[in-house]
Design a protein around this motif. Structure first.
Motif, PDB file in Angstrom:
ATOM      1  N   PHE A 293       5.087 -24.371  10.261  1.00 25.80           N
ATOM      2  CA  PHE A 293       3.883 -24.860  10.919  1.00 25.80           C
ATOM      3  C   PHE A 293       4.258 -26.086  11.741  1.00 25.80           C
ATOM      4  N   SER A 294       3.403 -26.451  12.655  1.00 23.47           N
ATOM      5  CA  SER A 294       3.658 -27.621  13.485  1.00 23.47           C
ATOM      6  C   SER A 294       2.416 -28.492  13.534  1.00 23.47           C
ATOM      7  N   ILE A 295       2.634 -29.789  13.746  1.00 26.50           N
ATOM      8  CA  ILE A 295       1.538 -30.753  13.834  1.00 26.50           C
ATOM      9  C   ILE A 295       1.760 -31.613  15.071  1.00 26.50           C
ATOM     10  N   ALA A 296       0.669 -32.120  15.621  1.00 29.50           N
ATOM     11  CA  ALA A 296       0.778 -32.900  16.852  1.00 29.50           C
ATOM     12  C   ALA A 296      -0.245 -34.022  16.850  1.00 29.50           C
ATOM     13  N   ALA A 297       0.091 -35.092  17.577  1.00 29.78           N
ATOM     14  CA  ALA A 297      -0.825 -36.212  17.778  1.00 29.78           C
ATOM     15  C   ALA A 297      -0.641 -36.717  19.199  1.00 29.78           C
ATOM     16  N   ILE A 298      -1.735 -37.051  19.865  1.00 22.70           N
ATOM     17  CA  ILE A 298      -1.673 -37.601  21.217  1.00 22.70           C
ATOM     18  C   ILE A 298      -2.651 -38.765  21.323  1.00 22.70           C
ATOM     19  N   ALA A 299      -2.171 -39.871  21.874  1.00 23.60           N
ATOM     20  CA  ALA A 299      -2.960 -41.092  21.970  1.00 23.60           C
ATOM     21  C   ALA A 299      -3.347 -41.362  23.417  1.00 23.60           C
ATOM     22  N   ILE A 332      -1.773 -41.377  12.169  1.00 25.84           N
ATOM     23  CA  ILE A 332      -1.922 -42.770  11.732  1.00 25.84           C
ATOM     24  C   ILE A 332      -0.570 -43.463  11.605  1.00 25.84           C
ATOM     25  N   ASN A 333       0.478 -42.703  11.281  1.00 24.46           N
ATOM     26  CA  ASN A 333       1.827 -43.273  11.277  1.00 24.46           C
ATOM     27  C   ASN A 333       2.275 -43.621  12.693  1.00 24.46           C
ATOM     28  N   MET A 334       1.900 -42.792  13.643  1.00 19.01           N
ATOM     29  CA  MET A 334       2.223 -43.051  15.044  1.00 19.01           C
ATOM     30  C   MET A 334       1.570 -44.357  15.505  1.00 19.01           C
ATOM     31  N   ALA A 335       0.308 -44.558  15.127  1.00 22.65           N
ATOM     32  CA  ALA A 335      -0.405 -45.785  15.501  1.00 22.65           C
ATOM     33  C   ALA A 335       0.276 -47.015  14.907  1.00 22.65           C
ATOM     34  N   LYS A 336       0.708 -46.901  13.660  1.00 19.91           N
ATOM     35  CA  LYS A 336       1.367 -48.035  13.014  1.00 19.91           C
ATOM     36  C   LYS A 336       2.708 -48.336  13.665  1.00 19.91           C
ATOM     37  N   LYS A 338       3.586 -47.786  16.725  1.00 22.77           N
ATOM     38  CA  LYS A 338       3.372 -48.329  18.073  1.00 22.77           C
ATOM     39  C   LYS A 338       2.821 -49.754  18.033  1.00 22.77           C
ATOM     40  N   GLY A 339       2.352 -50.192  16.890  1.00 24.23           N
ATOM     41  CA  GLY A 339       1.815 -51.545  16.777  1.00 24.23           C
ATOM     42  C   GLY A 339       0.406 -51.711  17.271  1.00 24.23           C
ATOM     43  N   TRP A 340      -0.356 -50.614  17.398  1.00 23.95           N
ATOM     44  CA  TRP A 340      -1.739 -50.721  17.835  1.00 23.95           C
ATOM     45  C   TRP A 340      -2.595 -51.277  16.710  1.00 23.95           C
ATOM     46  N   GLU A 341      -3.524 -52.166  17.062  1.00 23.39           N
ATOM     47  CA  GLU A 341      -4.343 -52.840  16.060  1.00 23.39           C
ATOM     48  C   GLU A 341      -5.694 -52.162  15.842  1.00 23.39           C
ATOM     49  N   SER A 342      -6.229 -51.536  16.893  1.00 18.23           N
ATOM     50  CA  SER A 342      -7.552 -50.908  16.802  1.00 18.23           C
ATOM     51  C   SER A 342      -7.426 -49.449  17.233  1.00 18.23           C
TER      52      SER A 342
END
Length: 421
Positions: A293-299, A332-336, A338-342
């Motif tokens: 399976f595959s998973i994806a995230a885009i910000a 959520i790991n990607m956000a952490k 990247k250092g994004w706060e909000s």
């Protein structure tokens, strides 16, 4: 006198079975609440270096311990481990696989080496996924598939002992006698692999009305278990059938003509986040009949511009909801990283979003992954979880389905996805 009422008896409780059930409940409390005074006393005297499942009768045991010791096999048969980091779970001794049967591996342990010993030995610490090389080298093919069907989180969540729902519904607290009694005597003797397998066989062999009754009884058996956990009294197994029949009749009489129910208006389109906030959409793709399976995230930012994306693929046969939980963790790991706060974490799987919004410790198979998400979410100044329908999550969906990409991480949106919102 102890026969069921529909078999001509008075429906009184089987006092021996009732006593065994209460003793099993006490053993479960000692097992899951080790800080209780009784638990500490029992452990110090009878299993100071282990836990209750591996305890021996000991020398000169008390009457209390003799009684509790008799029900340990029943306790052992009805529980399994939910994998967190795998450090405290024995591969060979503990029940930790989630399919039917004992929950243990079938593979014979090698006598030439002690490795691997713990489930943590099978997890690659850098990728936080199953180590396929070790699994293929050590285990038989049947166990390889069973292991790859177990979801693991971010290695922060600890293991947890869980009560097996199938055991509760079919065997525990006198339920085995319920399924051998009227009106279920026509059911063939067979073992069930899961609660879903049980429901399928009940539907296959029972009439429509009996199947409805069976589902009510199964539901009430689990409700009894939940009531016992908070100190309330449930319905005895010997009275479940008659109670279920009365419940079914009351339910049918109370049915009203179908009415139009108000629908919750979930958003259908992707919307821009507020200024200063990054929205990360996630999704999972589970090809039918495949063992991966595959998973994806885009910000994206307030201007709708892509500021980062990532795709990961895994071998395994997880349930779709478990794959979606892994995708939420990726976001959520990607956000952490990247250092994004909000941030806003947005997906199209309502069960996952609802569980994350509730912020409750989940005992499901994907509960350890959600615990990881919630622990990481605490590190942000602002973090919310949003649900959007598939039409508003198209970009993450297309990323998850595209497995032929050489680069699976970047800041700029791939050209072939430029026209997808």
């Amino acid at each position: 006198m102890c026969k069921l009422k529909n078999e001509g008896g008075f429906g009184f409780r089987d006092l021996e079975s009732f006593n065994m059930a209460m003793l099993t409940k006490q053993a479960w409390r000692i097992f899951t609440c080790p800080n209780l005074l009784l638990s500490r006393i029992i452990k110090a005297k009878y299993f100071p270096q282990g836990y209750i499942l591996s305890a021996n009768i000991g020398s000169r045991p008390s009457a209390t311990w003799r009684s509790i010791f008799k029900v340990i096999p029943y306790l052992r048969a009805g529980i399994r481990r939910r994998i967190g980091n795998g450090v405290g779970t024995s591969i060979w001794a503990d029940p930790w696989l989630k399919d039917g049967g004992s929950g243990r591996v079938f593979t014979t342990r090698s006598v030439s080496t002690a490795f691997p010993n713990r489930v943590a030995d099978l997890i690659n610490p850098s990728s936080k996924t199953w180590d396929l090389d070790i699994i293929k080298e050590v285990f038989w093919p049947i166990d390889q598939e069973r292991i790859l069907a177990i979801p693991i989180g971010n290695l922060h969540a600890m293991h947890r002992w869980l009560e097996d729902p199938l055991h509760v519904i079919t065997e525990c607290r006198g339920m085995d006698r319920v399924w051998r009694s009227q009106p279920f005597v026509e059911l063939p003797a067979s073992s069930y692999q899961s609660p879903w397998d049980l429901m399928e066989k009940l539907k296959k062999y029972l009439s429509s009305s009996k199947f409805q009754l069976a589902t009510i009884i199964a539901w009430k058996a689990w409700d009894n278990r939940n009531k016992e956990k908070i100190g309330e009294t449930g319905i005895p197994a010997g009275e479940l059938t008659s109670w279920g029949q009365a419940f079914l009749e009351t339910f049918k009489e109370a049915q009203l003509p179908p009415t139009v129910k108000p629908m919750i208006a979930h958003p259908r389109e992707w919307t821009r986040p507020p200024s200063g906030v990054i929205k990360i959409n996630f999704d999972a793709a589970v090809p039918r009949g495949e063992l991966y399976f595959s998973i994806a995230a885009i910000a994206r930012d307030n201007g709708g511009d892509c500021v980062g994306w990532k795709v990961e693929s895994f071998r395994g046969s997880l349930l779709p909801v478990e794959c979606e939980a892994k995708a939420a963790l990726l976001a959520i790991n990607m956000a952490k990283a990247k250092g994004w706060e909000s941030v806003i974490i947005e997906g199209d799987y309502l069960q996952i979003i609802s569980a994350l919004r509730a912020q409750e410790r989940d005992a499901s198979s994907f509960g350890a992954i959600l615990e990881d998400c919630l622990n990481i979410a605490k590190s942000f100044q602002y973090c919310v979880f949003n649900f959007v329908k598939r039409s508003g999550n198209r970009l993450a969906h297309h990323l998850a389905k595209h497995l032929a990409m050489d680069c699976k991480e970047g800041d700029d949106l791939p050209v072939f996805l430029a026209d997808i919102i």
